[in-house]
Design a protein around this motif. Structure first.
Motif, PDB file in Angstrom:
ATOM      1  N   GLU A  60     -79.333  90.567  18.411  1.00 52.58           N
ATOM      2  CA  GLU A  60     -78.168  90.264  19.229  1.00 52.58           C
ATOM      3  C   GLU A  60     -77.306  91.509  19.407  1.00 52.58           C
ATOM      4  O   GLU A  60     -77.078  92.273  18.471  1.00 52.58           O
ATOM      5  N   ALA A  61     -76.808  91.703  20.611  1.00 47.27           N
ATOM      6  CA  ALA A  61     -75.983  92.868  20.926  1.00 47.27           C
ATOM      7  C   ALA A  61     -74.534  92.609  20.511  1.00 47.27           C
ATOM      8  O   ALA A  61     -74.078  91.468  20.422  1.00 47.27           O
ATOM      9  N   SER A  62     -73.794  93.665  20.280  1.00 49.17           N
ATOM     10  CA  SER A  62     -72.394  93.525  19.878  1.00 49.17           C
ATOM     11  C   SER A  62     -71.597  94.746  20.327  1.00 49.17           C
ATOM     12  O   SER A  62     -72.151  95.799  20.623  1.00 49.17           O
ATOM     13  N   PHE A  63     -70.266  94.557  20.382  1.00 46.12           N
ATOM     14  CA  PHE A  63     -69.357  95.674  20.613  1.00 46.12           C
ATOM     15  C   PHE A  63     -68.023  95.324  19.974  1.00 46.12           C
ATOM     16  O   PHE A  63     -67.787  94.170  19.581  1.00 46.12           O
ATOM     17  N   PHE A  64     -67.160  96.311  19.826  1.00 52.55           N
ATOM     18  CA  PHE A  64     -65.849  96.052  19.246  1.00 52.55           C
ATOM     19  C   PHE A  64     -64.761  96.592  20.166  1.00 52.55           C
ATOM     20  O   PHE A  64     -64.995  97.478  20.987  1.00 52.55           O
ATOM     21  N   LYS A  65     -63.554  96.026  19.995  1.00 54.95           N
ATOM     22  CA  LYS A  65     -62.382  96.492  20.725  1.00 54.95           C
ATOM     23  C   LYS A  65     -61.174  96.448  19.802  1.00 54.95           C
ATOM     24  O   LYS A  65     -61.047  95.561  18.963  1.00 54.95           O
ATOM     25  N   ILE A  66     -60.274  97.412  19.969  1.00 53.53           N
ATOM     26  CA  ILE A  66     -58.993  97.412  19.271  1.00 53.53           C
ATOM     27  C   ILE A  66     -57.916  97.055  20.285  1.00 53.53           C
ATOM     28  O   ILE A  66     -57.820  97.689  21.340  1.00 53.53           O
ATOM     29  N   LEU A  70     -61.354  93.582  16.965  1.00 52.63           N
ATOM     30  CA  LEU A  70     -62.190  92.450  17.343  1.00 52.63           C
ATOM     31  C   LEU A  70     -63.646  92.875  17.461  1.00 52.63           C
ATOM     32  O   LEU A  70     -63.950  93.916  18.046  1.00 52.63           O
ATOM     33  N   VAL A  71     -64.540  92.067  16.897  1.00 56.98           N
ATOM     34  CA  VAL A  71     -65.979  92.291  17.006  1.00 56.98           C
ATOM     35  C   VAL A  71     -66.585  91.155  17.816  1.00 56.98           C
ATOM     36  O   VAL A  71     -66.386  89.982  17.495  1.00 56.98           O
ATOM     37  N   PHE A  72     -67.304  91.491  18.887  1.00 52.65           N
ATOM     38  CA  PHE A  72     -67.935  90.514  19.777  1.00 52.65           C
ATOM     39  C   PHE A  72     -69.449  90.561  19.568  1.00 52.65           C
ATOM     40  O   PHE A  72     -70.072  91.606  19.741  1.00 52.65           O
ATOM     41  N   TRP A  73     -70.028  89.416  19.218  1.00 51.76           N
ATOM     42  CA  TRP A  73     -71.478  89.304  19.077  1.00 51.76           C
ATOM     43  C   TRP A  73     -72.017  88.419  20.194  1.00 51.76           C
ATOM     44  O   TRP A  73     -71.589  87.271  20.354  1.00 51.76           O
ATOM     45  N   VAL A  99     -66.669  85.746  18.184  1.00 54.20           N
ATOM     46  CA  VAL A  99     -65.670  86.796  17.994  1.00 54.20           C
ATOM     47  C   VAL A  99     -65.095  86.711  16.584  1.00 54.20           C
ATOM     48  O   VAL A  99     -64.729  85.627  16.113  1.00 54.20           O
ATOM     49  N   PHE A 100     -65.035  87.864  15.918  1.00 59.37           N
ATOM     50  CA  PHE A 100     -64.431  87.971  14.598  1.00 59.37           C
ATOM     51  C   PHE A 100     -63.200  88.864  14.698  1.00 59.37           C
ATOM     52  O   PHE A 100     -63.212  89.874  15.404  1.00 59.37           O
ATOM     53  N   PHE A 101     -62.110  88.483  13.981  1.00 56.80           N
ATOM     54  CA  PHE A 101     -60.846  89.212  14.060  1.00 56.80           C
ATOM     55  C   PHE A 101     -60.557  89.906  12.728  1.00 56.80           C
ATOM     56  O   PHE A 101     -60.702  89.304  11.663  1.00 56.80           O
ATOM     57  N   PHE A 102     -60.096  91.136  12.809  1.00 63.60           N
ATOM     58  CA  PHE A 102     -59.639  91.862  11.629  1.00 63.60           C
ATOM     59  C   PHE A 102     -58.249  92.417  11.907  1.00 63.60           C
ATOM     60  O   PHE A 102     -57.987  92.971  12.975  1.00 63.60           O
ATOM     61  N   ALA A 103     -57.344  92.253  10.943  1.00 67.35           N
ATOM     62  CA  ALA A 103     -55.988  92.773  11.070  1.00 67.35           C
ATOM     63  C   ALA A 103     -56.004  94.284  10.859  1.00 67.35           C
ATOM     64  O   ALA A 103     -56.979  94.846  10.367  1.00 67.35           O
ATOM     65  N   PRO A 104     -54.906  94.980  11.242  1.00 67.09           N
ATOM     66  CA  PRO A 104     -54.835  96.428  11.017  1.00 67.09           C
ATOM     67  C   PRO A 104     -55.033  96.827   9.559  1.00 67.09           C
ATOM     68  O   PRO A 104     -55.433  97.951   9.268  1.00 67.09           O
ATOM     69  N   SER A 105     -54.759  95.897   8.620  1.00 63.01           N
ATOM     70  CA  SER A 105     -54.957  96.172   7.198  1.00 63.01           C
ATOM     71  C   SER A 105     -56.432  96.207   6.820  1.00 63.01           C
ATOM     72  O   SER A 105     -56.779  96.627   5.722  1.00 63.01           O
ATOM     73  N   GLY A 106     -57.310  95.746   7.734  1.00 60.08           N
ATOM     74  CA  GLY A 106     -58.740  95.673   7.451  1.00 60.08           C
ATOM     75  C   GLY A 106     -59.187  94.317   6.965  1.00 60.08           C
ATOM     76  O   GLY A 106     -60.389  94.088   6.761  1.00 60.08           O
ATOM     77  N   CYS A 107     -58.245  93.388   6.779  1.00 59.75           N
ATOM     78  CA  CYS A 107     -58.579  92.050   6.282  1.00 59.75           C
ATOM     79  C   CYS A 107     -59.017  91.142   7.430  1.00 59.75           C
ATOM     80  O   CYS A 107     -58.483  91.223   8.540  1.00 59.75           O
ATOM     81  N   LEU A 108     -59.969  90.262   7.137  1.00 55.33           N
ATOM     82  CA  LEU A 108     -60.426  89.298   8.122  1.00 55.33           C
ATOM     83  C   LEU A 108     -59.330  88.280   8.395  1.00 55.33           C
ATOM     84  O   LEU A 108     -58.722  87.742   7.467  1.00 55.33           O
ATOM     85  N   LYS A 109     -59.044  88.018   9.664  1.00 59.98           N
ATOM     86  CA  LYS A 109     -58.070  86.999  10.040  1.00 59.98           C
ATOM     87  C   LYS A 109     -58.812  85.711  10.337  1.00 59.98           C
ATOM     88  O   LYS A 109     -59.805  85.701  11.053  1.00 59.98           O
ATOM     89  N   HIS A 110     -58.322  84.621   9.773  1.00 59.73           N
ATOM     90  CA  HIS A 110     -58.998  83.345   9.948  1.00 59.73           C
ATOM     91  C   HIS A 110     -58.631  82.721  11.288  1.00 59.73           C
ATOM     92  O   HIS A 110     -57.453  82.656  11.646  1.00 59.73           O
TER      93      HIS A 110
END
Length: 250
Positions: free
Chosen positions: A8-14, A87-90, A102-113
């Motif tokens: 599966e392809a993926s990309f990320f965005k800030i 944000l990581v898009f798979w 889509v998976f979310f990570f805060a600026p701290s590096g922690c996963l956001k639920h």
């Protein structure tokens, strides 16, 4: 977290803004995986989170640029996304029924639920807090099942207010770049969460002085700070009287 196995392809965005109604996509990814045939009309793409809640956004190519457009702002607001989030898009379903997880990570590096149901992005959580007169309920009942901590205003807290480790561990407030502070009158202040010192303790920073001045707080006044939901905190200010007996600010 379960990243799908395979090719599966993926990309990320800030995210570079809190309230933009479009998201620019990685051109190389879009050209390879989204440009199937010649698309002259907007294409519907589904986005889902780890909780399997789904949103529809429109994908559009404008000249040599690619975007998620209509529906993107709702996706951001529903999931409390903000500037600096990663944000990581798979791509979990290819054309013609395109879908990304889509998976979310805060600026701290922690996963956001993610949220567990659609529509929680409405502004109901920002409505004024109204305390009923002659009510026998205490603040715990009025504010719901929340975490609280108390701070006595010191000289060192005039510009930066430290947050409680207990409330940080149970609420995830430090995953946000900023919080909303709400007083008893329902007025809101946007306040930055920043880390200072060698230990990097999170503190209420830029915007805290505005809240303090707006509520006419003085040294030795008491702040009872309660977590309501998401990045919303309720601050109950107790004014210290000259004789040493605190009185509740109304």
């Amino acid at each position: 977290m379960n990243f799908n196995k395979g090719d599966e392809a993926s990309f990320f965005k800030i995210l570079l803004s809190d309230s933009v109604d479009y998201l620019g996509l990685a051109p190389a990814f879009a050209k390879k995986y989204l440009e199937i045939g010649k698309r002259k009309k907007k294409t519907i793409i589904n986005l889902k989170t780890e909780s399997d809640v789904k949103w529809s956004v429109k994908y559009l190519k404008i000249e040599d640029r690619y975007y998620f457009m209509d529906g993107w702002l709702k996706f951001m607001r529903d999931n409390r996304l903000q500037m600096g989030d990663f944000l990581v898009f798979w791509l979990c379903s290819p054309s013609p029924n395109l879908m990304f997880q889509v998976f979310f990570f805060a600026p701290s590096g922690c996963l956001k639920h993610p949220i567990s149901s659609p529509g929680v992005g409405d502004d109901d959580w920002m409505k004024p807090f109204v305390k009923k007169e002659n009510s026998d309920d205490d603040d715990d009942d009025l504010l719901g099942d929340v975490q609280k901590f108390v701070r006595v205003l010191r000289i060192s807290y005039l510009h930066r207010m430290p947050l409680s480790n207990a409330i940080l561990n149970t609420t995830g407030i430090d995953a946000y770049a900023y919080v909303w502070l709400r007083n008893d009158d329902g007025k809101l202040w946007k306040v930055e969460v920043a880390r200072y010192g060698q230990k990097g303790q999170p503190r209420l920073a830029r915007g805290w002085s505005d809240f303090r001045k707006g509520n006419k707080m003085k040294i030795q006044d008491i702040c009872e700070i309660s977590h309501v939901k998401y990045n919303l905190l309720h601050v109950h200010v107790i004014k210290k009287q000259k004789r040493g007996r605190p009185s509740t600010r109304k």
